[in-house]
Enzyme design. Structure first.
Site, short mmCIF file in Angstrom:
data_model
loop_
_atom_site.label_atom_id
_atom_site.label_comp_id
_atom_site.label_asym_id
_atom_site.label_seq_id
_atom_site.Cartn_x
_atom_site.Cartn_y
_atom_site.Cartn_z
CD GLU A 112 -1.67 -2.40 1.62
OE1 GLU A 112 -0.47 -2.63 1.91
OE2 GLU A 112 -2.55 -3.27 1.74
CE LYS A 137 -17.57 -6.44 3.61
NZ LYS A 137 -17.00 -7.73 3.99
CG PHE A 139 -9.92 -9.42 11.45
CD1 PHE A 139 -8.67 -9.81 11.92
CD2 PHE A 139 -10.16 -9.50 10.08
CE1 PHE A 139 -7.68 -10.26 11.05
CE2 PHE A 139 -9.19 -9.96 9.21
CZ PHE A 139 -7.94 -10.34 9.70
CD GLN A 140 -7.46 -7.28 7.84
OE1 GLN A 140 -8.35 -7.07 7.02
NE2 GLN A 140 -6.30 -7.81 7.53
CG MET A 172 23.02 11.18 2.23
SD MET A 172 24.34 12.21 1.53
CE MET A 172 23.51 12.92 0.12
C1 LIG Z 1 12.65 5.06 4.56
C2 LIG Z 1 13.97 5.69 4.90
N1 LIG Z 1 14.77 5.11 5.82
C3 LIG Z 1 15.96 5.67 6.12
C4 LIG Z 1 16.37 6.82 5.52
C5 LIG Z 1 17.70 7.45 5.89
N2 LIG Z 1 18.59 7.51 4.71
C6 LIG Z 1 18.76 8.61 3.97
S1 LIG Z 1 19.76 8.38 2.67
C7 LIG Z 1 20.03 6.79 3.10
C8 LIG Z 1 20.94 5.91 2.28
C9 LIG Z 1 20.35 5.57 0.97
O1 LIG Z 1 21.14 4.56 0.40
P1 LIG Z 1 20.94 4.10 -1.08
O2 LIG Z 1 19.52 3.86 -1.36
O3 LIG Z 1 21.87 3.00 -1.37
O4 LIG Z 1 21.32 5.42 -1.90
P2 LIG Z 1 22.74 6.18 -1.99
O5 LIG Z 1 22.78 7.19 -0.88
O6 LIG Z 1 23.82 5.15 -1.86
O7 LIG Z 1 22.71 6.83 -3.33
C10 LIG Z 1 19.34 6.45 4.26
C11 LIG Z 1 19.38 5.14 4.93
C12 LIG Z 1 15.48 7.39 4.58
N3 LIG Z 1 15.78 8.52 3.95
N4 LIG Z 1 14.31 6.79 4.27
#
Ligand SMILES: Cc1ncc(C[n+]2csc(CCOP(=O)(O)OP(=O)(O)O)c2C)c(N)n1
Length: 576
Positions: A51, A163, A113-114, A481
């Site tokens: 979703e 529902k 439920f749900q 990042m």
């Molecule tokens: C749902 C979610 N969880 C955690 C983060 C924290 N976060 C920001 S950038 C990042 C790393 C992303 O890694 P990747 O998808 O490999 O992309 P890259 O930075 O290597 O290009 C994380 C964990 C986020 N932005 N979103």
């Protein structure tokens, strides 16, 4: 002719009247009556695989078209799974209607439920939300929901439908006009403030435009172009605003902020008038707020009065629709031009010379190597193929920032990325929505190897509709990042960021019937991307890039934007 129908059919009737041609959803027990009505209805339902991705796909659809995106989910886990998508739409002002099923009215409050308190849960992450208590309220609520989602500052509206309301029979009466006494949208801007803005603009010696997503939402790109050309003012577009002014436009500088260019951030820091259009002074743009555009007067145009003065108190606020207001400012500027324009011609020339000098001193250039694929090289190659015209969606992280730096957009609604929430896993489902919305367009989903693994289930959606999305994974083996921040601010103590056990992309693609390939060498890059684009259907390309590249320039968190770090620390020469 009788217009007696079930609540489920009535809902579909309302969607059709709102011009909806496609909804993204996932069924469940309480939405069975809706799916039964969909069985022989022409409205297209796209079954996503989670979703959250229904919301993200609907957002991709909305961002690509400017129309309201629609997603639906069942009660309980279905609706709670929507939450991230709702927050994302809220943060990025995306028009979205989320339809959720709720347990039978008689069971509400019994921990059935749900059952989940979707109304309560979604209150803080929607522009507005409803729990439908009777079928007689259903059409009014649905048309209101679309109206609220699309007007003023766009945003998500959730309609929770028990529902029994789906099952009840009622008469559908078309809703011709909507009156919401507590909901006022001011589009026109105050005439006196518009006049004052034009005067301030001619009085300025170092004016600078800071344009954001509001320009795209209001369809003000043409007005923005005319405005920057008439005043001949330099302009930056935020992450949400990229494409609002064509990237190739000579007055466009770049994205500003944490990973913006030197010229963009110096321009913001040294201007004497900041013309802020459809922006919200986000911390990723302003850096240290007290030092942001410290010597500038600020004109802030926004449709949402709550944004005015939220972060930076403007010298001149204008509440209104960016398109309407810009058009009016331009008229006054033209009127005043014969008397006012020549006054500051010389300092403005000097300002442009300064901006061009900053651009030349520290240009944004992609790093390219002959021995390994630099991530910037990959992004530059996507830019070469796109040539300003492809839709590019992204996840969140380093790849997203490099995309902002190096991919050009000739038009609005081509760049679709999670801005305010920064939600990983957005890129792939957003591409699904964008490709349904724009079947004519080449769509790249540029994702990180982390974000991709959050959205892998949507490969099934892509495969089952043969959506020709070009999925490009910037595979650096890390949550790039976060690794970058651990490197720069935590003594490179890398913890919880290594992505071991990445799936074999060729086998993964094959499992879904999608051609897949991994490349490692720079000379493979261009042919592989060309091959992906030539492929009539979807394509999965994993690009192994240098793992330890960091995104620069970078404004360290909490620093002033003028204190940006331009590149990696240079090794210090040890005296002999
Ligand atoms: C749902 C979610 N969880 C955690 C983060 C924290 N976060 C920001 S950038 C990042 C790393 C992303 O890694 P990747 O998808 O490999 O992309 P890259 O930075 O290597 O290009 C994380 C964990 C986020 N932005 N979103």
């Amino acid at each position: 002719m009788s217009n007696l129908m079930s609540g489920a059919k009535m809902l579909l009737e309302c969607l059709v009247r709102e011009g909806v041609d496609c909804i993204f959803g996932y069924p469940g027990g309480v939405t069975l009556p809706l799916y039964d009505a969909l069985y022989d209805h022409p409205l297209r339902h796209v079954l996503v695989r989670h979703e959250q991705n229904a919301a993200f796909a609907a957002e991709g659809y909305a961002r690509a078209t400017g129309r309201v995106g629609v997603c639906c989910a069942t009660s309980g886990p279905g609706s709670t799974n929507l939450v991230t998508g709702l927050v994302n739409a809220m943060m990025d002002s995306i028009p979205l209607v989320a339809l959720t099923g709720q347990v039978h009215s008689k069971l509400i409050g019994s921990d059935a439920f749900q059952e989940a308190d979707t109304f309560g849960i979604s209150r803080s992450c929607t522009k507005h939300n409803y729990l439908v208590k009777s079928i007689s309220d259903l059409p009014g609520i649905l048309h209101e929901a679309f109206y609220i989602a699309a007007t003023g500052r766009p945003g998500p509206v959730l309609v929770d439908i028990p529902k029994d309301v789906f099952q009840a029979q009622g008469h559908y009466a078309p809703v011709s006009s909507i009156h919401l006494p507590g909901y006022k949208v001011y589009t026109e801007g105050h005439t006196g403030q518009i006049r004052r803005a034009a005067q301030m603009i001619w009085e300025a010696q170092r004016p600078f435009v800071y344009a954001g997503g509001g320009i795209i939402s209001s369809g003000a790109s043409e007005e923005l172009r005319q405005f920057v050309e008439f005043v001949d003012v330099p302009a930056v577009c935020t992450l949400m605003g990229l494409g609002a002014l064509p990237s190739r436009h000579p007055n466009f500088i770049s994205m500003p902020g944490m990973h913006g260019s030197y010229a963009a951030n110096m321009g913001m820091s040294r201007c004497d008038l900041l013309i802020a259009l459809g922006v919200r002074f986000d911390d990723r743009v302003t850096g240290l707020l007290s030092a942001f555009a410290a010597h500038a007067k600020v004109i802030h145009v926004d449709i949402d009065p709550a944004e005015i003065g939220k972060n930076r108190v403007p010298d001149l606020p204008i509440v209104g629709d960016a398109r309407r207001v810009l058009g009016k400012i331009l008229k006054v500027l033209q009127e005043l031009a014969p008397a006012e324009a020549p006054r500051n011609a010389a300092p403005r020339k000097a300002w442009w010379r300064q901006i061009r000098a900053w651009q030349q001193e520290h240009p944004l250039l992609p790093a390219i190597s002959s021995s390994e694929i630099k991530p910037q090289h990959l992004v530059a190659e996507i830019d070469r193929i796109s040539n300003g015209r492809a839709v590019v969606t992204s996840d969140v992280g380093q790849h997203q920032m490099w995309a902002c730096q190096f991919i050009r957009f000739d038009e609005p609604r081509l760049w679709i990325s999670s801005g305010g929430l920064g939600s990983m896993g957005f890129g792939l489902p957003a591409a699904v929505g964008a490709q349904f919305a724009r079947p004519d367009k080449l769509v790249f989903a540029l994702v990180g190897d982390g974000g991709f693994q959050m959205s892998i289930p949507e490969l099934a959606t892509i495969a089952s509709h043969a959506l020709p999305i070009k999925i490009v994974i910037m595979n650096n083996g890390y949550l790039g990042m976060v690794r970058q921040w651990q490197d720069l601010f935590y003594n490179n103590r890398l913890c919880g960021v290594e992505l071991e056990c990445f799936p074999d992309i060729e086998k993964l693609g094959a499992a879904y019937g999608i051609p897949g390939r991994v490349i490692r060498r720079p000379e493979e890059l261009s042919p592989a991307l060309n091959e992906a684009v030539r492929e009539p259907g979807p394509y999965l390309l994993s690009v192994k890039v240098s793992p330890f590249e960091n995104v620069y320039p970078m404004v360290p968190s909490g620093a002033a934007v003028s204190e940006m770090v331009l590149g990696p620390p240079q090794p210090v020469a040890v005296p002999k």
